[in-house]
Design a protein around this motif. Structure first.
Motif, PDB file in Angstrom:
ATOM      1  N   UNK A 158      -8.056 -43.042   9.898  1.00 48.77           N
ATOM      2  CA  UNK A 158      -7.362 -43.515  11.093  1.00 48.77           C
ATOM      3  C   UNK A 158      -8.378 -43.844  12.182  1.00 48.77           C
ATOM      4  N   UNK A 159      -7.907 -44.530  13.225  1.00 50.25           N
ATOM      5  CA  UNK A 159      -8.804 -44.881  14.327  1.00 50.25           C
ATOM      6  C   UNK A 159      -9.393 -43.668  15.000  1.00 50.25           C
ATOM      7  N   UNK A 160      -8.589 -42.598  15.155  1.00 49.01           N
ATOM      8  CA  UNK A 160      -9.095 -41.385  15.793  1.00 49.01           C
ATOM      9  C   UNK A 160     -10.162 -40.694  14.971  1.00 49.01           C
ATOM     10  N   UNK A 161      -9.967 -40.639  13.643  1.00 52.30           N
ATOM     11  CA  UNK A 161     -10.963 -39.995  12.783  1.00 52.30           C
ATOM     12  C   UNK A 161     -12.244 -40.815  12.747  1.00 52.30           C
ATOM     13  N   UNK A 167      -9.910 -42.172  23.234  1.00 60.51           N
ATOM     14  CA  UNK A 167      -9.025 -43.221  22.734  1.00 60.51           C
ATOM     15  C   UNK A 167      -8.674 -42.967  21.270  1.00 60.51           C
ATOM     16  N   UNK A 168      -7.395 -43.019  20.960  1.00 58.15           N
ATOM     17  CA  UNK A 168      -6.860 -42.893  19.588  1.00 58.15           C
ATOM     18  C   UNK A 168      -7.000 -41.489  19.011  1.00 58.15           C
ATOM     19  N   UNK A 177     -24.333 -35.302  29.684  1.00 59.11           N
ATOM     20  CA  UNK A 177     -23.647 -36.506  29.201  1.00 59.11           C
ATOM     21  C   UNK A 177     -22.962 -37.234  30.351  1.00 59.11           C
ATOM     22  N   UNK A 178     -22.776 -38.537  30.141  1.00 62.74           N
ATOM     23  CA  UNK A 178     -22.068 -39.411  31.068  1.00 62.74           C
ATOM     24  C   UNK A 178     -20.944 -40.073  30.289  1.00 62.74           C
ATOM     25  N   UNK A 179     -19.742 -40.075  30.857  1.00 62.57           N
ATOM     26  CA  UNK A 179     -18.622 -40.605  30.095  1.00 62.57           C
ATOM     27  C   UNK A 179     -17.689 -41.423  30.979  1.00 62.57           C
ATOM     28  N   UNK A 180     -17.007 -42.369  30.334  1.00 58.02           N
ATOM     29  CA  UNK A 180     -15.938 -43.152  30.944  1.00 58.02           C
ATOM     30  C   UNK A 180     -14.642 -42.714  30.282  1.00 58.02           C
ATOM     31  N   UNK A 181     -13.604 -42.449  31.068  1.00 58.50           N
ATOM     32  CA  UNK A 181     -12.334 -42.036  30.481  1.00 58.50           C
ATOM     33  C   UNK A 181     -11.179 -42.388  31.409  1.00 58.50           C
ATOM     34  N   UNK A 205      -0.712 -45.680  27.522  1.00 55.54           N
ATOM     35  CA  UNK A 205      -1.822 -45.446  28.460  1.00 55.54           C
ATOM     36  C   UNK A 205      -3.173 -45.910  27.942  1.00 55.54           C
ATOM     37  N   UNK A 206      -3.271 -46.293  26.663  1.00 54.95           N
ATOM     38  CA  UNK A 206      -4.574 -46.680  26.111  1.00 54.95           C
ATOM     39  C   UNK A 206      -5.196 -47.810  26.925  1.00 54.95           C
ATOM     40  N   UNK A 207      -6.433 -47.610  27.358  1.00 54.44           N
ATOM     41  CA  UNK A 207      -7.259 -48.623  28.019  1.00 54.44           C
ATOM     42  C   UNK A 207      -6.822 -48.963  29.437  1.00 54.44           C
ATOM     43  N   UNK A 208      -5.830 -48.264  29.995  1.00 60.43           N
ATOM     44  CA  UNK A 208      -5.436 -48.537  31.377  1.00 60.43           C
ATOM     45  C   UNK A 208      -6.334 -47.759  32.332  1.00 60.43           C
ATOM     46  N   UNK A 209      -6.655 -48.376  33.487  1.00 61.77           N
ATOM     47  CA  UNK A 209      -7.444 -47.646  34.478  1.00 61.77           C
ATOM     48  C   UNK A 209      -6.538 -46.648  35.203  1.00 61.77           C
ATOM     49  N   UNK A 210      -7.158 -45.757  35.972  1.00 61.22           N
ATOM     50  CA  UNK A 210      -6.420 -44.645  36.564  1.00 61.22           C
ATOM     51  C   UNK A 210      -5.400 -45.108  37.587  1.00 61.22           C
TER      52      UNK A 210
END
Length: 607
Positions: A120-123, A147-148, A168-172, A436-441
């Motif tokens: 799957x996409x998540x795995x 995501x996923x 670490x630096x992350x986007x979420x 909610x996938x890929x939507x900004x806050x």
């Protein structure tokens, strides 16, 4: 000394620069979340930091010997082979031993023998994360890592990063993930990089104050500029020194105004509502379904009433989308299903709007306008006509993009387009699959507000914990235990029960029944029924919440003592000072080992 830095970096692809002479210093121990609305250049900035993109100007500076690894937003689809071979492929110089690969796969709950193409996409994202983290890189860059992923995978990822990744630096877009991990917020806004150096909730307060101050300053500037322009229109000639100075000041005001970059607009969405349904929207009576001889859903019964807002939870692949297809009728979505046993009944006057997870309702080759208005120039919104260009501008699509094909859009843009299409049709039942996938806050928060104000019925699949807490009043959870005591348990291939909980994600998390732990018994003893895992007490939950900060403080102090003990000048202070430092460093090492063991014990029971 910073591990990784940007110095006077600029990057542009035409138009306004994405990065405009920005600076950034990533120190050891930083857990940074990079925020910004969709399209501002967050992914591009991560690619600059990783070295995949060269900036137009400025420097990317790596400390000596620093290793940087990254997890991109898009997971490769053309990879082949077993998981262990794909992860091992990272080991190009033979540095990593087989046991290290086995350890990281185990920590991320990955079966090394599974074929990547079947995952799957998540795995697949967890496999790419294992590739990135192999060898303990000094800095890890993560672009939308949740995501996923399903809820258990997100919780495991949080625990892994807190325990094994120091910097670490992350986007979420996942606010729960952000709140648990980030110790520092950096915002990319109109090409500028603003370092807020605080947690997310403090950032929200400070950001609101900053925007208010900026708005007041802009109003003051505009009023002053208009006053000076009016003075200039009176035909004033530059005959006096005073007038010459005022004209020069006016030119400076004009120049300042021309350099202003307005904030990226916010989505303006309205959900079109149809006439009310009856009191009972739909009912499921002992619904079961499977594929071939493999059961999936067992004896699901529930009643959905008008105005209910229900969130559907469960691990990837459990059948959440299948359940939705069983409950919908053929007029709502293609590919609806009939139960193998049991009955689904619909109420009266249902107008169902359905958003699928894979965005299959969008025609890739057709334009944005064609997908919304089917070739017409206008759409009906709240009883009035809206031109398609103006309507799509509400969803942040510029007029010149309205005639472009859907295939040119990013993930976030596709989701906004699907919402635009969905909300243009009057509905009284709203079915959302991973909305909610890929939507900004900012868009997420607006969507929450619109769902809260929606008078119809909502059925929603989501892994976004904060979104669920803010949007639903009931949870249907795919679980392995029966809904009533003594809680019969199903095996891995025996399907799922769907259990109801009143409230949102936190209410489910507090009251859910965890799977039993196997009991190890000697062969001479009779087998016992597995005991259910004991949940954390309130005191233990508080202890678990405090442990990451305690560990971080001990690690910081340990680093300080190691620096002192590594400095030859320190040994001139005498034996007592050196012995004291050595003893304290050893105490911290032992303390950290105990803290990590305690954290692992409590965290495993929380999950």
């Amino acid at each position: 000394m910073a591990l990784l830095s940007l110095k006077n970096v600029s990057l542009s692809y035409g138009g306004h620069p994405l990065l405009d002479d920005v600076d950034l210093h990533i120190e050891r121990g930083d857990r940074i979340c990079l925020l910004g609305v969709n399209g501002t250049g967050k992914s591009s900035m991560l690619n600059v930091l990783s070295g995949d993109i060269k900036p137009d100007e400025g420097q990317v500076v790596f400390s000596s010997g620093v290793r940087v690894a990254s997890l991109p937003q898009q997971v490769p689809t053309n990879m082949e082979g077993k998981i262990i071979d794909i992860v091992h492929a990272t080991d190009t110089d033979g540095r990593h031993q087989a046991h290290e690969v086995d350890m990281i796969l185990s920590r991320l709950y990955l079966d090394p023998e599974l074929d990547f193409a079947t995952l799957s996409g998540g795995t697949r994202r967890r496999v790419m994360l294992a590739k990135a983290l192999l060898g303990s890189p000094d800095v890890v860059l993560l672009d939308e890592p949740t995501n996923h992923l399903d809820l258990d995978s997100i919780a495991s990822l949080e625990s892994y990063l807190l325990r094994y990744c120091q910097t670490f630096l992350f986007v979420t877009h996942d606010r729960s993930f952000l709140r648990r991990l980030a110790t520092r917020i950096i915002e990319l806004d109109r090409g500028r990089l603003i370092d807020w150096r605080c947690d997310y909730d403090t950032f929200l307060v400070r950001k609101e104050e900053a925007l208010h101050a900026e708005s007041r300053e802009w109003e003051r500037l505009d009023e002053h500029l208009e006053k000076e322009e009016a003075w200039r229109r009176q035909g004033v000639k530059a005959r006096t020194v005073r007038n010459q100075g005022r004209l020069s000041a006016l030119e400076a005001l004009r120049e300042e105004r021309s350099r202003r970059r307005e904030r990226v607009g916010s989505v303006q969405m309205t959900i079109m509502e149809a006439h009310r349904t009856g009191d009972k929207v739909l009912s499921a009576e002992k619904v079961s379904f499977g594929f071939g001889d493999k059961p999936l859903i067992r004896n699901f019964s529930s009643v959905l009433m008008r105005g209910d807002k229900v969130g559907i939870l469960g691990p990837n692949g459990c059948g959440k989308t299948t359940l939705v297809r069983l409950l919908l009728d053929s007029g709502a979505a293609a590919g609806c299903l009939a139960p193998e046993s049991g009955l689904v009944k619909h109420g009266t006057n249902l107008k169902i709007a359905y958003s699928d997870q894979l965005r299959a309702q969008l025609d890739e080759e057709a334009s944005l306008a064609e997908n919304i208005a089917q070739g017409k120039e206008f759409v009906m919104i709240n009883g009035g006509q809206r031109h398609i260009v103006g309507y799509l501008q509400d969803f942040l699509f510029a007029p010149e993009r309205v005639r472009q094909p859907v295939k040119s859009l990013s993930g976030g843009e596709r989701n906004r387009l699907l919402l635009a299409r969905l909300f243009a049709e009057p509905s009284n039942v709203l079915v959302l699959d991973e909305p909610t996938n890929d939507l900004d806050l900012d868009t997420l928060e607006l969507l929450e507000e619109r769902i809260a104000a929606y008078n119809g019925t909502v059925l929603m699949i989501s892994h976004d914990r904060t979104f669920l807490n803010n949007s639903v009043r009931m949870v249907w959870a795919f679980e392995k235990h029966s809904p009533e005591p003594p809680y019969t348990w199903l095996g891995a291939d025996e399907g799922w029960y769907i259990n109801e909980y009143v409230g949102g994600y936190d209410d489910w998390e507090e009251r859910r029944i965890l799977p039993p732990e196997p009991v190890v018994v000697k062969s001479s003893q009779p087998k016992e029924r597995p005991a259910a895992k004991r949940k954390l007490s309130y005191k233990e939950s508080r202890e678990l919440g405090a442990l990451p900060a305690q560990i971080e403080a001990m690690e910081a102090e340990q680093t300080q003592w190691h620096v002192r003990l590594g400095d030859p000048e320190f040994y001139r202070k005498g034996g007592d000072e050196v012995a004291k430092a050595s003893k304290r460093a050893e105490e911290l090492t032992l303390g950290l080992e105990k803290a990590y063991l305690r954290w692992a014990e409590l965290d495993s029971r929380r999950l």
